[in-house]
Design a protein around this motif. Structure first.
Motif, PDB file in Angstrom:
ATOM      1  N   ARG A  26     -23.181 -18.788  35.764  1.00 42.19           N
ATOM      2  CA  ARG A  26     -22.245 -17.660  35.727  1.00 42.19           C
ATOM      3  C   ARG A  26     -22.660 -16.633  34.675  1.00 42.19           C
ATOM      4  O   ARG A  26     -22.578 -15.420  34.909  1.00 42.19           O
ATOM      5  CB  ARG A  26     -20.830 -18.146  35.437  1.00 42.19           C
ATOM      6  N   LEU A  27     -23.092 -17.108  33.506  1.00 46.85           N
ATOM      7  CA  LEU A  27     -23.554 -16.193  32.462  1.00 46.85           C
ATOM      8  C   LEU A  27     -24.760 -15.390  32.923  1.00 46.85           C
ATOM      9  O   LEU A  27     -24.856 -14.188  32.655  1.00 46.85           O
ATOM     10  CB  LEU A  27     -23.906 -16.967  31.192  1.00 46.85           C
ATOM     11  N   GLU A  28     -25.676 -16.044  33.607  1.00 46.00           N
ATOM     12  CA  GLU A  28     -26.863 -15.347  34.113  1.00 46.00           C
ATOM     13  C   GLU A  28     -26.481 -14.280  35.122  1.00 46.00           C
ATOM     14  O   GLU A  28     -27.068 -13.194  35.148  1.00 46.00           O
ATOM     15  CB  GLU A  28     -27.849 -16.345  34.701  1.00 46.00           C
ATOM     16  N   VAL A  29     -25.485 -14.565  35.963  1.00 45.28           N
ATOM     17  CA  VAL A  29     -25.018 -13.583  36.948  1.00 45.28           C
ATOM     18  C   VAL A  29     -24.426 -12.375  36.228  1.00 45.28           C
ATOM     19  O   VAL A  29     -24.718 -11.225  36.564  1.00 45.28           O
ATOM     20  CB  VAL A  29     -23.987 -14.216  37.916  1.00 45.28           C
ATOM     21  N   VAL A  30     -23.604 -12.631  35.209  1.00 50.79           N
ATOM     22  CA  VAL A  30     -22.989 -11.536  34.460  1.00 50.79           C
ATOM     23  C   VAL A  30     -24.058 -10.723  33.736  1.00 50.79           C
ATOM     24  O   VAL A  30     -24.034  -9.489  33.738  1.00 50.79           O
ATOM     25  CB  VAL A  30     -21.937 -12.079  33.467  1.00 50.79           C
ATOM     26  N   ALA A  55     -27.140 -10.354  34.586  1.00 47.62           N
ATOM     27  CA  ALA A  55     -27.881  -9.582  35.582  1.00 47.62           C
ATOM     28  C   ALA A  55     -27.086  -8.335  35.989  1.00 47.62           C
ATOM     29  O   ALA A  55     -27.655  -7.247  36.149  1.00 47.62           O
ATOM     30  CB  ALA A  55     -28.177 -10.438  36.804  1.00 47.62           C
ATOM     31  N   GLN A  56     -25.770  -8.479  36.120  1.00 44.18           N
ATOM     32  CA  GLN A  56     -24.936  -7.325  36.472  1.00 44.18           C
ATOM     33  C   GLN A  56     -24.941  -6.289  35.353  1.00 44.18           C
ATOM     34  O   GLN A  56     -25.003  -5.089  35.602  1.00 44.18           O
ATOM     35  CB  GLN A  56     -23.504  -7.772  36.766  1.00 44.18           C
ATOM     36  N   LEU A  57     -24.883  -6.766  34.103  1.00 50.07           N
ATOM     37  CA  LEU A  57     -24.881  -5.838  32.972  1.00 50.07           C
ATOM     38  C   LEU A  57     -26.228  -5.143  32.804  1.00 50.07           C
ATOM     39  O   LEU A  57     -26.292  -4.027  32.281  1.00 50.07           O
ATOM     40  CB  LEU A  57     -24.511  -6.578  31.684  1.00 50.07           C
ATOM     41  N   ALA A  58     -27.300  -5.784  33.248  1.00 49.20           N
ATOM     42  CA  ALA A  58     -28.640  -5.208  33.112  1.00 49.20           C
ATOM     43  C   ALA A  58     -28.907  -4.116  34.152  1.00 49.20           C
ATOM     44  O   ALA A  58     -29.843  -3.338  33.995  1.00 49.20           O
ATOM     45  CB  ALA A  58     -29.689  -6.302  33.229  1.00 49.20           C
ATOM     46  N   GLN A  59     -28.088  -4.061  35.201  1.00 42.83           N
ATOM     47  CA  GLN A  59     -28.284  -3.045  36.231  1.00 42.83           C
ATOM     48  C   GLN A  59     -27.989  -1.665  35.664  1.00 42.83           C
ATOM     49  O   GLN A  59     -27.140  -1.497  34.792  1.00 42.83           O
ATOM     50  CB  GLN A  59     -27.371  -3.308  37.431  1.00 42.83           C
ATOM     51  N   ARG A  60     -28.714  -0.690  36.177  1.00 32.25           N
ATOM     52  CA  ARG A  60     -28.483   0.688  35.745  1.00 32.25           C
ATOM     53  C   ARG A  60     -27.139   1.165  36.274  1.00 32.25           C
ATOM     54  O   ARG A  60     -26.719   0.787  37.360  1.00 32.25           O
ATOM     55  CB  ARG A  60     -29.590   1.589  36.265  1.00 32.25           C
ATOM     56  N   THR A  61     -26.513   2.006  35.508  1.00 32.31           N
ATOM     57  CA  THR A  61     -25.238   2.563  35.951  1.00 32.31           C
ATOM     58  C   THR A  61     -25.488   3.630  37.006  1.00 32.31           C
ATOM     59  O   THR A  61     -26.543   4.269  37.029  1.00 32.31           O
ATOM     60  CB  THR A  61     -24.464   3.191  34.773  1.00 32.31           C
ATOM     61  N   ALA A  62     -24.518   3.816  37.852  1.00 38.77           N
ATOM     62  CA  ALA A  62     -24.641   4.824  38.911  1.00 38.77           C
ATOM     63  C   ALA A  62     -24.645   6.216  38.291  1.00 38.77           C
ATOM     64  O   ALA A  62     -24.002   6.465  37.264  1.00 38.77           O
ATOM     65  CB  ALA A  62     -23.479   4.687  39.881  1.00 38.77           C
TER      66      ALA A  62
END
Length: 75
Positions: A13-17, A19-26
């Motif tokens: 779950r931490l890895e998923v979060v 990964a989401q935080l590492a994504q560029r913002t729109a």
């Protein structure tokens, strides 16, 4: 009764979060702009009207919307 969660599941779950935080913002929409809004969180709003709370001999006087309201956190 709560279900036990394994350490592997927590790490997954931490890895998923992460990964989401590492994504560029729109990109902002054309014409969209951020408006900085400072909040007052060290005291509660005393109204009606401008805040009448006194802190170190100074009356706050800020608008209700400038205060961090506890009720807003529950939404």
């Amino acid at each position: 009764m709560r279900r036990r969660v394994s350490k592997r599941e927590i790490l997954r779950r931490l890895e998923v979060v992460e990964a989401q935080l590492a994504q560029r913002t729109a990109r902002p929409l054309e014409g969209q702009q951020a408006i900085p809004v400072a909040t007052i969180g060290h005291h509660t709003y005393l109204g009606p009207g401008p805040c009448r709370d006194e802190l170190f001999g100074t009356v706050c006087g800020a608008h209700r919307d400038a205060h961090h309201l506890i009720a807003d956190e529950d939404r």
